[in-house]
Design a protein around this motif. Structure first.
Motif, PDB file in Angstrom:
ATOM      1  N   ASP A 120      -1.952   4.180  11.989  1.00 20.26           N
ATOM      2  CA  ASP A 120      -0.823   5.111  11.934  1.00 20.26           C
ATOM      3  C   ASP A 120      -0.573   5.707  13.317  1.00 20.26           C
ATOM      4  O   ASP A 120      -1.171   5.287  14.317  1.00 20.26           O
ATOM      5  CB  ASP A 120      -1.067   6.193  10.890  1.00 20.26           C
ATOM      6  CG  ASP A 120      -2.319   7.021  11.181  1.00 20.26           C
ATOM      7  OD1 ASP A 120      -2.787   7.026  12.346  1.00 20.26           O
ATOM      8  OD2 ASP A 120      -2.818   7.684  10.251  1.00 20.26           O
ATOM      9  N   ALA A 121       0.271   6.709  13.397  1.00 15.87           N
ATOM     10  CA  ALA A 121       0.661   7.296  14.682  1.00 15.87           C
ATOM     11  C   ALA A 121      -0.498   7.977  15.398  1.00 15.87           C
ATOM     12  O   ALA A 121      -0.480   8.128  16.622  1.00 15.87           O
ATOM     13  CB  ALA A 121       1.805   8.288  14.472  1.00 15.87           C
ATOM     14  N   THR A 148      -6.947   4.316  10.937  1.00 17.82           N
ATOM     15  CA  THR A 148      -6.874   3.003  10.289  1.00 17.82           C
ATOM     16  C   THR A 148      -6.261   3.115   8.896  1.00 17.82           C
ATOM     17  O   THR A 148      -6.751   3.878   8.048  1.00 17.82           O
ATOM     18  CB  THR A 148      -8.266   2.374  10.192  1.00 17.82           C
ATOM     19  OG1 THR A 148      -8.797   2.188  11.506  1.00 17.82           O
ATOM     20  CG2 THR A 148      -8.210   1.037   9.479  1.00 17.82           C
ATOM     21  N   LEU A 149      -5.197   2.357   8.702  1.00 15.33           N
ATOM     22  CA  LEU A 149      -4.556   2.270   7.389  1.00 15.33           C
ATOM     23  C   LEU A 149      -5.116   1.095   6.590  1.00 15.33           C
ATOM     24  O   LEU A 149      -5.290   1.187   5.372  1.00 15.33           O
ATOM     25  CB  LEU A 149      -3.046   2.118   7.547  1.00 15.33           C
ATOM     26  CG  LEU A 149      -2.322   3.285   8.222  1.00 15.33           C
ATOM     27  CD1 LEU A 149      -0.862   2.930   8.472  1.00 15.33           C
ATOM     28  CD2 LEU A 149      -2.432   4.547   7.384  1.00 15.33           C
ATOM     29  N   SER A 182       0.836  -1.201   0.000  1.00 14.39           N
ATOM     30  CA  SER A 182       0.000   0.000   0.000  1.00 14.39           C
ATOM     31  C   SER A 182       0.876   1.259   0.000  1.00 14.39           C
ATOM     32  O   SER A 182       2.010   1.246   0.481  1.00 14.39           O
ATOM     33  CB  SER A 182      -0.914   0.005   1.218  1.00 14.39           C
ATOM     34  OG  SER A 182      -0.177   0.201   2.408  1.00 14.39           O
ATOM     35  N   PRO A 183       0.365   2.381  -0.488  1.00 13.67           N
ATOM     36  CA  PRO A 183       1.172   3.612  -0.559  1.00 13.67           C
ATOM     37  C   PRO A 183       1.508   4.192   0.818  1.00 13.67           C
ATOM     38  O   PRO A 183       2.434   4.997   0.924  1.00 13.67           O
ATOM     39  CB  PRO A 183       0.300   4.571  -1.374  1.00 13.67           C
ATOM     40  CG  PRO A 183      -1.088   4.041  -1.250  1.00 13.67           C
ATOM     41  CD  PRO A 183      -0.955   2.561  -1.124  1.00 13.67           C
ATOM     42  N   ARG A 184       0.800   3.778   1.864  1.00 11.49           N
ATOM     43  CA  ARG A 184       1.056   4.320   3.198  1.00 11.49           C
ATOM     44  C   ARG A 184       1.710   3.296   4.117  1.00 11.49           C
ATOM     45  O   ARG A 184       1.640   3.396   5.342  1.00 11.49           O
ATOM     46  CB  ARG A 184      -0.263   4.811   3.810  1.00 11.49           C
ATOM     47  CG  ARG A 184      -0.950   5.901   2.999  1.00 11.49           C
ATOM     48  CD  ARG A 184      -2.235   6.368   3.671  1.00 11.49           C
ATOM     49  NE  ARG A 184      -1.980   6.990   4.962  1.00 11.49           N
ATOM     50  CZ  ARG A 184      -2.938   7.354   5.809  1.00 11.49           C
ATOM     51  NH1 ARG A 184      -4.221   7.150   5.496  1.00 11.49           N
ATOM     52  NH2 ARG A 184      -2.635   7.920   6.963  1.00 11.49           N
ATOM     53  N   ALA A 185       2.392   2.340   3.529  1.00 12.00           N
ATOM     54  CA  ALA A 185       3.010   1.280   4.322  1.00 12.00           C
ATOM     55  C   ALA A 185       4.016   1.834   5.330  1.00 12.00           C
ATOM     56  O   ALA A 185       4.158   1.298   6.438  1.00 12.00           O
ATOM     57  CB  ALA A 185       3.697   0.268   3.395  1.00 12.00           C
ATOM     58  N   ASN A 186       4.699   2.901   4.967  1.00 13.22           N
ATOM     59  CA  ASN A 186       5.720   3.456   5.871  1.00 13.22           C
ATOM     60  C   ASN A 186       5.113   4.204   7.061  1.00 13.22           C
ATOM     61  O   ASN A 186       5.830   4.652   7.952  1.00 13.22           O
ATOM     62  CB  ASN A 186       6.669   4.380   5.106  1.00 13.22           C
ATOM     63  CG  ASN A 186       5.953   5.570   4.492  1.00 13.22           C
ATOM     64  OD1 ASN A 186       4.729   5.591   4.398  1.00 13.22           O
ATOM     65  ND2 ASN A 186       6.733   6.561   4.061  1.00 13.22           N
ATOM     66  N   GLU A 187       3.770   4.333   7.098  1.00 15.23           N
ATOM     67  CA  GLU A 187       3.118   5.031   8.211  1.00 15.23           C
ATOM     68  C   GLU A 187       2.636   4.076   9.309  1.00 15.23           C
ATOM     69  O   GLU A 187       2.086   4.529  10.315  1.00 15.23           O
ATOM     70  CB  GLU A 187       1.939   5.842   7.690  1.00 15.23           C
ATOM     71  CG  GLU A 187       2.302   6.937   6.690  1.00 15.23           C
ATOM     72  CD  GLU A 187       1.076   7.674   6.195  1.00 15.23           C
ATOM     73  OE1 GLU A 187       0.178   7.946   7.038  1.00 15.23           O
ATOM     74  OE2 GLU A 187       0.991   7.955   4.972  1.00 15.23           O
TER      75      GLU A 187
END
Length: 532
Positions: free
Chosen positions: A151-152, A156-157, A54-59
């Protein structure tokens, strides 16, 4: 595979149901449960694969797991929590090593960090982030789990709900309404035709359709299943997978024979297979009068039932390994993983149809290990007969397993142990009858006998562990399968109760069974045996 010659003409059909493949019914995995261990691990792996892409995996900063219904009720004893976390770490049940399995929770306790594949380390408190919710049962299936990545800011991601429906099969929910779930399979197998898959020459969805297909084609059940298999993959691939399944079963027997001590979980169940093997081997060469025990004839050459002791041994060895969380073959579930290996052990060590010279029984070799492995090099003589017999066994067993999975259930949480050990006994009976040269109707009759006399069997594991009554139950079911096959072989295949009828009866019985007898550890032995 020379002995399983295929028919000259192979008409295809896109109308009849699509049976499951041997690749889907016999899976390599780890114990102690296919629905509570293998399935949840596959769900975890599917979740992290989607998350990492997913594009927000680093979050990702937080992951939680909710285990509902039976997964929540017996998940601790079945190691469901560990299985999901292994899946999130990118591990697969077929390949994860036992040291990796056993080191995960201690490492998590020390570090508080969960390795998540493609994401790196994520803080995880197993006492708070792994939530057991046994009183909540989602409508689609009693074995459900939801995994959530946040995320922080706790936003929900990704959230996904999965259903582990037995035998390692997993369904993923594709909408957000738990009361009206729409699902898709994570598995290769589908029960309806898929345009992306090759049409099968002999589709069947009922036992009667299978028998009619055998009548039309002139094939045995094993030959018919083999033709279906080679419509999906090459003959070499099919044969290699059948070898892998059988050899993994034999390896599991060996592993169980080498281990001693107490099984994990707190019930203090003693491993018996290794000690029993030693005692049986001592008796192989003894004269009855030389033995001081009361049963001085038991397990000697004078004992007409001595093969049953070895069948018991094989089943105990496999299921003790399963209870320890080690490598087994799901056949069709982990809780029933010892039945088919035990009956194959009987076939290969005692039956001339598998290349055993009559009277020359070899239940273990001189080093105390299972005496056989299958190989593509087994092309002549007794080794070729053995390989062909085992392949026929597995193919016929797969046909019966497909019928039960498609028309009823193999999940103890859904229909009780009749769907697990009962199904394994029916599969083993069919496999043995096929290997002994049974006609299609004799094979179907063998499966029906074993299944009929497993009806009503409850799933009531003490302390939620796959130990009591599960380990011994596999041995009893293996003996039942052998008896069912022998009874069927003395008949001509005509019988009053069909396999289709007994499968439907099992399904109805399972639906009527109280939930406390379906893998919740809230009834039966689970509440009447004192845990110590």
């Amino acid at each position: 595979m020379q002995a399983l010659s295929v028919s000259a003409t192979r008409p295809t059909s896109s109308v009849s149901p699509r049976p499951l493949s041997v690749v889907d019914l016999f899976r390599l995995g780890i114990g102690p449960s296919s629905s509570h261990t293998v399935g949840p691990m596959r769900a975890g792996a599917a979740f992290v694969s989607e998350l990492a892409g997913s594009p927000r995996a680093n979050e990702v900063r937080h992951i939680t797991v909710d285990l509902f219904g039976s997964l929540g009720a017996t998940g601790r004893g079945h190691s469901t929590d560990r299985a999901v976390l292994l899946g999130l770490g990118g591990h697969a049940p077929e390949t994860v090593s036992i040291p990796e399995v056993e080191s995960l929770l201690p490492a998590l306790a020390d570090s508080g960090q969960l390795p998540v594949a493609g994401i790196a380390q994520v803080p995880f408190d197993i006492t708070k982030d792994m939530r057991f919710v046994p009183r909540t049962v989602l409508p689609y299936h009693v074995n459900a789990l939801t995994i959530t990545a946040s995320d922080a800011t706790d936003g929900t991601l990704l959230r996904r709900t999965y259903y582990s429906i037995g035998g390692g099969f997993v369904m993923e929910q594709t909408n957000d309404d738990p009361q009206a779930p729409q699902v898709r399979s994570l598995d290769r197998a589908v029960t309806e035709e898929d345009a992306s898959q090759p049409a099968l020459p002999h589709p069947f969805g009922k036992a009667m359709e299978l028998l009619n297909a055998c009548d039309r084609s002139g094939l045995s059940i094993a030959q018919l299943v083999y033709e279906n298999e080679i419509a999906m993959r090459s003959e070499d691939e099919v044969d290699a997978y059948l070898d892998l399944v059988a050899n993994t079963m034999f390896d599991c027997i060996d592993a169980g024979l080498q281990e001693h001590g107490i099984l994990p979980g707190g019930l203090n169940v003693l491993r018996r297979a290794g000690t029993l093997a030693k005692r049986l081997r001592e008796r192989e060469t003894c004269q009855p009068r030389e033995l001081p025990d009361t049963l001085e004839w038991a397990a000697t050459y004078a004992d007409p039932m001595r093969s049953m002791d070895w069948v018991n041994l094989y089943a105990l060895a496999v299921n003790e390994e399963n209870a320890a969380g080690h490598r087994v073959v799901t056949a069709p579930t982990n809780g029933a993983a010892g039945v088919i290996p035990a009956v194959i052990g009987f076939l290969t060590c005692y039956c001339p149809e598998a290349g055993v010279p009559f009277g020359m029984f070899t239940p273990l070799d001189q080093n105390g290990r299972f005496p056989f492995r299958l190989s593509p090099a087994d092309r002549e003589g007794n080794s070729a007969k053995r390989r062909q017999a085992v392949h026929r066994f597995l193919l016929a067993a797969a046909a019966v397993g497909s019928l039960i999975k498609t028309n009823a259930s193999i999940a103890g949480a859904e229909v009780g142990c009749q769907g697990e050990v009962g199904s394994a006994s029916a599969m083993a009976a069919a496999g043995l009858a096929q290997a002994l040269g049974g006609t299609p109707r004799q094979v179907e009759n063998a499966a029906e006998i074993a299944m009929e006399h497993s009806l009503g069997l409850t799933c009531d594991p003490v302390a939620g562990l796959v130990q009591i009554p599960c380990i011994e139950r596999n041995a009893i079911a293996a003996s039942k399968a052998i008896n069912a096959a022998r009874m069927a072989m003395w008949g001509d295949g005509r019988h009053t109760v069909s396999l289709d009828v007994v499968i439907e009866t099992m399904h109805q019985t399972g639906k009527d069974m109280l939930s406390k007898y379906k893998e919740t550890s809230e009834g039966g032995l689970a509440v009447n045996v004192v845990e110590c």
